[in-house]
Scaffold this active site. Sequence first.
Site, PDB file in Angstrom:
ATOM      1  N   HIS A 286      37.297  24.077  27.484  1.00  0.00           N
ATOM      2  CA  HIS A 286      38.099  22.891  27.463  1.00  0.00           C
ATOM      3  C   HIS A 286      39.088  23.151  26.366  1.00  0.00           C
ATOM      4  O   HIS A 286      39.092  22.711  25.372  1.00  0.00           O
ATOM      5  CB  HIS A 286      37.268  21.657  27.090  1.00  0.00           C
ATOM      6  CG  HIS A 286      36.417  21.064  28.413  1.00  0.00           C
ATOM      7  ND1 HIS A 286      36.810  20.452  29.225  1.00  0.00           N
ATOM      8  CD2 HIS A 286      35.349  21.280  28.641  1.00  0.00           C
ATOM      9  CE1 HIS A 286      35.940  20.090  30.182  1.00  0.00           C
ATOM     10  NE2 HIS A 286      35.066  20.550  29.814  1.00  0.00           N
TER      11      HIS A 286
ATOM     12  N   GLY B 279      35.162  17.886  35.515  1.00  0.00           N
ATOM     13  CA  GLY B 279      34.367  16.861  36.343  1.00  0.00           C
ATOM     14  C   GLY B 279      33.108  16.973  36.398  1.00  0.00           C
ATOM     15  O   GLY B 279      32.661  17.986  36.264  1.00  0.00           O
TER      16      GLY B 279
ATOM     17  N   CYS C 200      37.167  24.119  33.297  1.00  0.00           N
ATOM     18  CA  CYS C 200      35.913  23.873  33.705  1.00  0.00           C
ATOM     19  C   CYS C 200      35.678  23.633  35.061  1.00  0.00           C
ATOM     20  O   CYS C 200      35.803  24.625  36.005  1.00  0.00           O
ATOM     21  CB  CYS C 200      35.574  22.634  32.782  1.00  0.00           C
ATOM     22  SG  CYS C 200      33.716  22.504  32.894  1.00  0.00           S
ATOM     23  N   TYR C 201      35.422  22.350  35.476  1.00  0.00           N
ATOM     24  CA  TYR C 201      35.270  22.088  37.010  1.00  0.00           C
ATOM     25  C   TYR C 201      36.370  22.801  37.794  1.00  0.00           C
ATOM     26  O   TYR C 201      36.246  23.239  38.756  1.00  0.00           O
ATOM     27  CB  TYR C 201      35.048  20.530  37.150  1.00  0.00           C
ATOM     28  CG  TYR C 201      34.669  20.339  39.068  1.00  0.00           C
ATOM     29  CD1 TYR C 201      33.577  20.208  39.310  1.00  0.00           C
ATOM     30  CD2 TYR C 201      36.071  20.161  39.469  1.00  0.00           C
ATOM     31  CE1 TYR C 201      33.318  20.315  40.721  1.00  0.00           C
ATOM     32  CE2 TYR C 201      35.826  19.531  41.047  1.00  0.00           C
ATOM     33  CZ  TYR C 201      34.592  19.989  41.647  1.00  0.00           C
ATOM     34  OH  TYR C 201      34.370  19.565  42.736  1.00  0.00           O
TER      35      TYR C 201
ATOM     36  N   LYS D 199      50.007   5.708  23.434  1.00  0.00           N
ATOM     37  CA  LYS D 199      50.141   4.752  22.273  1.00  0.00           C
ATOM     38  C   LYS D 199      51.017   5.655  21.197  1.00  0.00           C
ATOM     39  O   LYS D 199      51.769   5.054  20.708  1.00  0.00           O
ATOM     40  CB  LYS D 199      48.791   4.457  22.111  1.00  0.00           C
ATOM     41  CG  LYS D 199      48.729   3.547  20.782  1.00  0.00           C
ATOM     42  CD  LYS D 199      49.047   1.826  21.620  1.00  0.00           C
ATOM     43  CE  LYS D 199      48.944   0.708  20.642  1.00  0.00           C
ATOM     44  NZ  LYS D 199      49.042  -0.248  21.387  1.00  0.00           N
TER      45      LYS D 199
ATOM     46  N   ASP E 214      52.918  -2.681  20.960  1.00  0.00           N
ATOM     47  CA  ASP E 214      53.634  -2.567  22.531  1.00  0.00           C
ATOM     48  C   ASP E 214      54.830  -3.455  22.780  1.00  0.00           C
ATOM     49  O   ASP E 214      55.706  -3.099  23.142  1.00  0.00           O
ATOM     50  CB  ASP E 214      52.627  -2.354  23.464  1.00  0.00           C
ATOM     51  CG  ASP E 214      51.573  -1.516  23.360  1.00  0.00           C
ATOM     52  OD1 ASP E 214      51.711  -0.548  22.518  1.00  0.00           O
ATOM     53  OD2 ASP E 214      50.394  -1.613  23.890  1.00  0.00           O
TER      54      ASP E 214
ATOM     55  N   GLU F 275      41.552  21.400  25.763  1.00  0.00           N
ATOM     56  CA  GLU F 275      42.292  20.263  25.462  1.00  0.00           C
ATOM     57  C   GLU F 275      41.628  19.520  24.187  1.00  0.00           C
ATOM     58  O   GLU F 275      42.197  18.386  23.668  1.00  0.00           O
ATOM     59  CB  GLU F 275      42.442  19.372  26.526  1.00  0.00           C
ATOM     60  CG  GLU F 275      41.140  18.710  27.060  1.00  0.00           C
ATOM     61  CD  GLU F 275      40.396  19.585  28.086  1.00  0.00           C
ATOM     62  OE1 GLU F 275      40.560  20.803  28.188  1.00  0.00           O
ATOM     63  OE2 GLU F 275      39.561  18.855  28.770  1.00  0.00           O
TER      64      GLU F 275
END
Length: 514
Positions: free
Chosen positions: A169, A55, A82-83, A370, A227, A171
């Site tokens: 991070h 954040g 992180c944050y 997606k 979709d 991710e």
Amino acid sequence: MKRETVVVLDFGGQYNQLIARRVRECNVYCEIYSYKTDFEKIKALQPKGIIFTGGPNSCYEPGAPTYTKEIFELGVPILGICYGSQLMMHLLGGKVEKAPVREYGKIEVTTDRTSDLFADVSEKTICWMSHNDYISQMAPGFRTIAYTDNCPYAAMENTEKKLYATQFHPEVLHTQEGQKMLSNFVFRVCGCAGDWKMDSFVEQSIRQIREKVGDGKVLCALSGGVDSSVAAVLLSKAVGNQLTCVFVDHGLLRKNEGDEVEAVFGPDGPYDLNFIRVNAQERFYSKLAGVTEPEKKRKIIGEEFIRVFEEEAKKIGAVDFLVQGTIYPDVVESGVGGESTVIKSHHNVGGLPDYVDFKEIIEPLRDLFKDEVRKAGLELGIPDYLVFRQPFPGPGLGIRIIGAITPEKVQMVQDADAIWREEIAAAGWDKKVNQYFAALTNMQSVGVMGDERTYDYAIALRAVTTTDFMTAESAEIPWEIIGKTTSRIVNEVKHINRVLYDCTGKPPATIEFE
Ligand code: XMP
């Protein structure tokens, strides 16, 4: 069936959706909740693990996003990123302050591989850092499990309380072994089994839809995009011809697209459903005649779409359910899920529910990202070319013709676009770029054809690479492909005497021309 869930608690970081996607890549279901979500609600989800996101704030500043300390007593493993890692330390009695050296970018981290988090991770590994604050003192009970030259506590753990924290991070792809770390967290630390699989999702959804719909009637607006196609097939497998799909051809589709959609979903296609194709080209063209302002065009197309759909729905009479192809990022971005409140201004069938007589909405893809929608599509046996379609805007070619729209211009852009797509695919570049199309500029210029002077239109070719469509780079398409496309367009498409390639990124341009 209760599926095991990992909760991402969102503190406003830019990678929150990425964290959830990475967890789901481990076949573990994951949902994003804002840090404002009530503790009781999080508890009731019975998560197998919780991840605190990054954040933009400093956790020690008044008013910074925070959470009740009770969460650390749940006995559920928590990973702070992180944050999130700083907040964990701050709340548990450690110290966070402005870092003497700001770390930003790819940084070599030394890990302690005896920690479960770093099992099978290299001792020296490249991680993505982006922080102004740092942890100068760990909270009691923690031990350090990774460090860098400037960051003594790049990662830490308290195994007794199952708490983990990384300053970097895991991710983002720049963290080379980040996926391994997240997988270690969900499997080794949280003890997940990995029960989130597309085949069981599809099977389970079909069963649930069947139960919910009973012998009711279902209506679906089918655009032929990924979709709505996946949603329609899912419904068709569940309730067969209790489903009616209405496909509106607004005359602003790509070349042959209407027929292609009909071939798959129409009476000669493989699916059991009622298919209604509305050829409304003339209606749209007459409403759009002489309109040049992009937003006005969008509005007219959107409103007319609703009118046409509404008329068809009236013919069918009251239905019990309306299907919407909402996907998880729409849910998160509309502020229902996570912390981010960016609401996209583009919506394909915005407002439809207000105009149709139905009892309940069915959103079978509401939980999917997606790439998961695509996996579900493949699982359902939908043809590859539909599943891997590039995005196509709801207003269609309407926003790829600069200025006023005429049927002749639509045909020009359709033909040029078909050639460009053919050549890109033939050269194998369709997998390397994320969106590519032709747009008709409103510019006419002098040319020479044979011995004749021409005064015709210029078409622009566009191809971009992007991960999120929020920013994009113009793709460096080999000259050979552009050259071949150019000569085919000027030879095969009447009234085009010039072909331009758009070299602009986004920003400062946008992907579409209007
Ligand atoms: P821009 O042009 O904003 O496009 O860079 C980003 C992505 O959004 C798509 N786009 C739209 N999609 N209705 C839609 O459904 C719209 O009005 C619209 N405008 C842009 C565009 O194709 C790209 O993928």
